[in-house]
Motif scaffolding. Structure first.
Motif, PDB file in Angstrom:
ATOM      1  N   ARG A  83       7.395  -0.643  -0.316  1.00  0.00           N
ATOM      2  CA  ARG A  83       7.985   0.497   0.216  1.00  0.00           C
ATOM      3  C   ARG A  83       7.873   1.472  -0.774  1.00  0.00           C
ATOM      4  NH1 ARG A  83      12.999   2.817  -0.240  1.00  0.00           N
ATOM      5  NH2 ARG A  83      13.870   0.627  -0.907  1.00  0.00           N
ATOM      6  N   LEU A  84       8.192   1.128  -2.094  1.00  0.00           N
ATOM      7  CA  LEU A  84       8.382   2.029  -3.075  1.00  0.00           C
ATOM      8  C   LEU A  84       6.898   2.483  -3.423  1.00  0.00           C
ATOM      9  CD1 LEU A  84      10.621   0.297  -5.742  1.00  0.00           C
ATOM     10  CD2 LEU A  84      11.109   1.915  -4.016  1.00  0.00           C
ATOM     11  N   LEU A  85       5.852   1.832  -3.296  1.00  0.00           N
ATOM     12  CA  LEU A  85       4.316   2.380  -3.490  1.00  0.00           C
ATOM     13  C   LEU A  85       3.971   3.126  -2.360  1.00  0.00           C
ATOM     14  CD1 LEU A  85       2.906  -0.963  -4.959  1.00  0.00           C
ATOM     15  CD2 LEU A  85       3.455   0.964  -6.301  1.00  0.00           C
ATOM     16  N   ALA A  86       4.492   2.727  -1.209  1.00  0.00           N
ATOM     17  CA  ALA A  86       3.995   3.668  -0.101  1.00  0.00           C
ATOM     18  C   ALA A  86       4.878   5.136  -0.094  1.00  0.00           C
ATOM     19  CB  ALA A  86       4.600   2.968   1.211  1.00  0.00           C
ATOM     20  N   GLU A  87       5.915   5.176  -0.412  1.00  0.00           N
ATOM     21  CA  GLU A  87       6.650   6.408  -0.527  1.00  0.00           C
ATOM     22  C   GLU A  87       5.997   7.401  -1.748  1.00  0.00           C
ATOM     23  OE1 GLU A  87      11.109   4.590   0.834  1.00  0.00           O
ATOM     24  OE2 GLU A  87      10.580   5.186  -1.138  1.00  0.00           O
ATOM     25  N   ARG A  88       5.583   6.619  -2.883  1.00  0.00           N
ATOM     26  CA  ARG A  88       4.826   7.435  -3.609  1.00  0.00           C
ATOM     27  C   ARG A  88       3.542   7.797  -3.294  1.00  0.00           C
ATOM     28  NH1 ARG A  88       5.964   9.883  -8.706  1.00  0.00           N
ATOM     29  NH2 ARG A  88       3.999   9.901  -9.916  1.00  0.00           N
ATOM     30  N   GLY A  89       3.130   7.268  -2.206  1.00  0.00           N
ATOM     31  CA  GLY A  89       1.727   7.680  -1.873  1.00  0.00           C
ATOM     32  C   GLY A  89       0.649   6.915  -2.871  1.00  0.00           C
ATOM     33  N   SER A  90       0.970   5.785  -3.506  1.00  0.00           N
ATOM     34  CA  SER A  90      -0.025   5.120  -4.448  1.00  0.00           C
ATOM     35  C   SER A  90      -0.948   4.360  -3.651  1.00  0.00           C
ATOM     36  CB  SER A  90       0.996   4.121  -5.163  1.00  0.00           C
ATOM     37  OG  SER A  90       1.992   4.928  -6.162  1.00  0.00           O
ATOM     38  N   ARG A  91      -2.296   4.517  -3.802  1.00  0.00           N
ATOM     39  CA  ARG A  91      -3.516   3.757  -3.560  1.00  0.00           C
ATOM     40  C   ARG A  91      -3.814   2.919  -4.382  1.00  0.00           C
ATOM     41  NH1 ARG A  91      -7.192   8.881  -2.571  1.00  0.00           N
ATOM     42  NH2 ARG A  91      -6.223   9.100  -4.628  1.00  0.00           N
ATOM     43  N   THR A  92      -3.468   2.819  -5.603  1.00  0.00           N
ATOM     44  CA  THR A  92      -3.870   1.783  -6.920  1.00  0.00           C
ATOM     45  C   THR A  92      -2.825   1.551  -7.514  1.00  0.00           C
ATOM     46  OG1 THR A  92      -4.384   3.568  -8.262  1.00  0.00           O
ATOM     47  CG2 THR A  92      -6.332   2.590  -6.895  1.00  0.00           C
ATOM     48  N   VAL A  93      -2.469   0.309  -7.833  1.00  0.00           N
ATOM     49  CA  VAL A  93      -1.266  -0.121  -8.638  1.00  0.00           C
ATOM     50  C   VAL A  93      -2.022  -0.996  -9.918  1.00  0.00           C
ATOM     51  CG1 VAL A  93      -1.086  -2.054  -7.217  1.00  0.00           C
ATOM     52  CG2 VAL A  93       0.767  -1.404  -8.894  1.00  0.00           C
ATOM     53  N   LEU A  94      -1.537  -0.786 -11.153  1.00  0.00           N
ATOM     54  CA  LEU A  94      -2.128  -1.445 -12.161  1.00  0.00           C
ATOM     55  C   LEU A  94      -1.322  -2.972 -12.331  1.00  0.00           C
ATOM     56  CD1 LEU A  94      -4.035  -1.514 -14.794  1.00  0.00           C
ATOM     57  CD2 LEU A  94      -2.404  -0.077 -15.871  1.00  0.00           C
ATOM     58  N   VAL A  95      -1.900  -3.607 -12.656  1.00  0.00           N
ATOM     59  CA  VAL A  95      -1.075  -5.062 -12.729  1.00  0.00           C
ATOM     60  C   VAL A  95      -1.443  -5.770 -14.110  1.00  0.00           C
ATOM     61  CG1 VAL A  95      -0.947  -7.246 -11.640  1.00  0.00           C
ATOM     62  CG2 VAL A  95      -1.521  -5.206 -10.181  1.00  0.00           C
ATOM     63  N   PRO A  96      -0.382  -6.062 -14.639  1.00  0.00           N
ATOM     64  CA  PRO A  96      -0.389  -6.933 -16.040  1.00  0.00           C
ATOM     65  C   PRO A  96      -0.720  -8.349 -15.394  1.00  0.00           C
ATOM     66  CG  PRO A  96       1.649  -6.029 -15.918  1.00  0.00           C
ATOM     67  CD  PRO A  96       1.076  -5.750 -14.504  1.00  0.00           C
ATOM     68  N   PRO A  97      -1.468  -9.039 -16.632  1.00  0.00           N
ATOM     69  CA  PRO A  97      -2.181 -10.385 -16.159  1.00  0.00           C
ATOM     70  C   PRO A  97      -1.240 -11.353 -15.914  1.00  0.00           C
ATOM     71  CG  PRO A  97      -2.337  -9.865 -18.615  1.00  0.00           C
ATOM     72  CD  PRO A  97      -1.877  -8.366 -18.111  1.00  0.00           C
ATOM     73  N   GLY A  98       0.155 -11.194 -16.054  1.00  0.00           N
ATOM     74  CA  GLY A  98       0.964 -12.465 -15.940  1.00  0.00           C
ATOM     75  C   GLY A  98       2.002 -12.051 -14.869  1.00  0.00           C
ATOM     76  N   LEU A  99       1.920 -10.981 -14.252  1.00  0.00           N
ATOM     77  CA  LEU A  99       2.489 -10.445 -13.210  1.00  0.00           C
ATOM     78  C   LEU A  99       2.670 -11.753 -12.055  1.00  0.00           C
ATOM     79  CD1 LEU A  99       4.473  -7.917 -12.666  1.00  0.00           C
ATOM     80  CD2 LEU A  99       2.829  -7.414 -10.835  1.00  0.00           C
ATOM     81  N   PRO A 100       3.827 -12.116 -11.716  1.00  0.00           N
ATOM     82  CA  PRO A 100       3.900 -12.957 -10.451  1.00  0.00           C
ATOM     83  C   PRO A 100       3.275 -12.608  -9.282  1.00  0.00           C
ATOM     84  CG  PRO A 100       6.039 -12.871 -11.586  1.00  0.00           C
ATOM     85  CD  PRO A 100       5.237 -11.926 -12.128  1.00  0.00           C
TER      86      PRO A 100
END
Length: 224
Positions: A83-100
């Motif tokens: 929901r937070l990414l959708a409300e922001r209108g984010s199409r891409t999200v940067l992911v650290p290597p160890g994110l669950p």
């Protein structure tokens, strides 16, 4: 006597001279311990709090710094991040290597994995970044990142304009900065974040997003 002379004189009075070298053989004599004799009689924490009160204080101070604070449990985290990414209108999200992996299992966004070869321009084109944290300080509303695998390198949280940081509560929340320093590894690269990046000019006009994310969203992850 100039100001420089007065400052240097005060330093000389405060720093004891090195002890004479009485050891046999070559080699430099170890200098004095720079921390020896420094009074540490300040309060380590201001007041007594339950874990719940500590988390509430953290949330209040984060909000005061204009961070957006959300609360959820393990089951609610993936849909909340979506929901937070959708409300922001984010199409891409940067992911650290160890994110669950389950954190973004429902996000439906293009994941950008951190690469050492990535340029600042490439990171600037990413819409959002989601990370964990090392810990948070309730009394100051500060989040600390130490570059662990669920946080990634410092640059990935300083260049994208939108940072979502997940804090496990109450385990990752301490009352004060002295308590935080006891738990942090000084050999690691530490980033201390108190709200979105901002500055003010001489007229006190606030500008956000100067040297870091313009928007900071904090998710307090724990039992609801």
């Amino acid at each position: 006597m100039t100001s420089r002379d007065r400052i240097l004189a005060r330093i000389r009075r405060a720093v004891p001279p090195p002890a004479p070298d009485t050891r046999p053989g070559p080699g430099p004599c170890p200098g004095p311990d720079p921390g020896a004799g420094i009074p540490r009689d300040y309060l380590r924490v201001h007041g007594t709090r339950t874990p719940h009160e500590r988390v509430d204080l953290l949330a209040a101070n984060l909000t005061e710094y204009r961070a957006k604070v959300h609360r959820t449990d393990e089951d609610g985290l993936p849909p909340l991040l979506t929901r937070l990414l959708a409300e922001r209108g984010s199409r891409t999200v940067l992911v650290p290597p160890g994110l669950p992996p389950y954190w973004l299992s429902a996000a439906g966004r293009t994941r950008v994995h951190d690469r050492r070869a990535a340029t600042a321009q490439e990171l600037d084109r990413v819409d959002s970044v989601v990370t964990g944290c090392a810990l948070a300080v309730a009394e100051t509303g500060t989040i600390v990142l130490d570059g662990a695998r669920d946080q990634g390198r410092r640059r990935i949280t300083l260049i994208p304009d939108h940072h979502v940081c997940v804090i496990r509560v109450p385990d990752q929340v301490v009352d004060s900065v002295p308590q935080a320093l006891d738990r942090l590894d000084p050999a690691r690269t530490l980033t201390w974040i108190s709200g979105p990046s901002a500055t003010s000019d001489i007229e006190l006009d606030r500008v956000e997003g100067v040297h870091g994310p313009r928007t900071l969203e904090v998710v307090l992850l724990g039992a609801q």
